[in-house]
Design a protein around this motif. Sequence first.
Motif: not given
Length: 528
Positions: A156-164
């Motif tokens: 679920f990509l939205p949870f990882y926008d701090s770690e590209k």
Amino acid sequence: MHHSIKGHLVFVLHAHLPFVRHPGYATPFIEENWLNEAILETYIPLIRVFRNLKKESVRFRITMSFTPTLSQMLVDPYLQNQFRKYIKNLISLANHETKRTKTDPHLHYLATRYLEHFLDTESIFEETNGDLTKLFLPFIESGELEAMTSPATHAFLPFYDSEKSVFRSQLKNGRRTFRRIWGRDPKGIWLSECGYTENLEEELDREGFRYFFVDTHGITHASPRPKFGVYAPVEVGYGVFAFGRDPESSKQVWSSIDGYPGDFRYREYYRDIGHDLPWEEISPYLHSNGIRINTSIKYYRITGKTQDKGYYHPDWAMEAAGNHAEDFLRNRIKQAEHLYAMNKQPSVVVSPYDAELYGHWWYEGPQFIEFLFKKIHFNQNTIQLSHPLEAARALPRIQSVEMKMSSWGENGYGDVWLNVTNDWIYPLILDLSIRMHKRVHEFGSGTETQIRLLKQMGRELLLLQSSDWAFIMKTGTMVDYAIRRTNVHTNLFLTLEAMLTGPVDLTTLEAAETENNAFPDIRPEDFR
């Protein structure tokens, strides 16, 4: 485009299963049946539908995502052999049932149908030595089926926008796996759970993806507000297009209250002989270590909202499927005519569903698709089935917008995958993602063994990032398995990481490579 076409129907099936593969264990993992059931009840029935349509010269277009985890499982020899054992066991069970039910003519009739169905399934499965991707490929090559990929392990990509680095590793391995297995680059991507977050389109463009899907509010809450709502794709930057889910056509199928699958004539999913028959009679066929599980043999129809169930009548169910296909088409025609009068251009109606709804949960679902596509082809000329970019190219204008974070999960954002049942997993995932990024910079030019360790660390990390484990914890089914998978991938990552600078335990490394053998072409630089 035919001059009378007033709307495009983009019919989308999202085919996904988490990577579940456990060779060499004395106690069977019943979770491996998730794939077996999907092959039996969804994937091979869809192949039958496509073949029937082709044989009758029916023009059709359907878009399907085959996630990288599912694609890899479909071509895995161990899992193919597991399906062989599964279907042979069902054939034995159905043979037994034809004898047990001889005193009840209707049950005997149903048992005989199941036996014929299982035998035909086995025959289709073996046409390409168990590799179902080869059975779908002819429809991809002739243009009827457009196949997409997804992020590597359905993160679920939205949870990882701090770690590209999570974006990059998930998207790179999603595209690369699709290319390796399906022999072409995908134009589109199914973002896991339709999970979009700001600036993701730049990463999508970098990997060559031209379109993706979002839930309705992903489009309607965009800025500026799209003139045509969800009935036209929008451009979100870098020439990447977002297609929004049509709520009307979705509700007709998805709704638990008035959706088609709840019709009382359809087969009842929850009445299976694996649970109904006496233990001593059914247990030899379950292979489940003492647990009752579904067998796919079900003799009852939904009947009503009580525990009393009548026998299943396939002819009644087929009549219902035909009626529902007619109703679905009638509503799409009305919708297209209304939108055309209002917008002065053809509408694009996107109807996306989990593939496993068709056949697994809704037994008659594949037949509904066949009836619908035939009716679209023969009975009208107002709408046409289109692939996403075909529909986009047919429109005179497309609006550019900026979108905000959204998903198609309950409440529309991230509640399903981040709540009190599963919030403990994200500090682990983010910590390990940051560590992987760091270790690749430190050891990416290291020894052959260090590269091998980094690759397996990458596999464990991708598998850990799967949205399925959080989803299972939220729904409360098979929670022990989801927790186990989270802990196993975490611990293996940390064990392998320690070997980068310490003693190397080849036995542990080889065991991890054997069991968690996803993404054979993974690269350490994917995590930079």
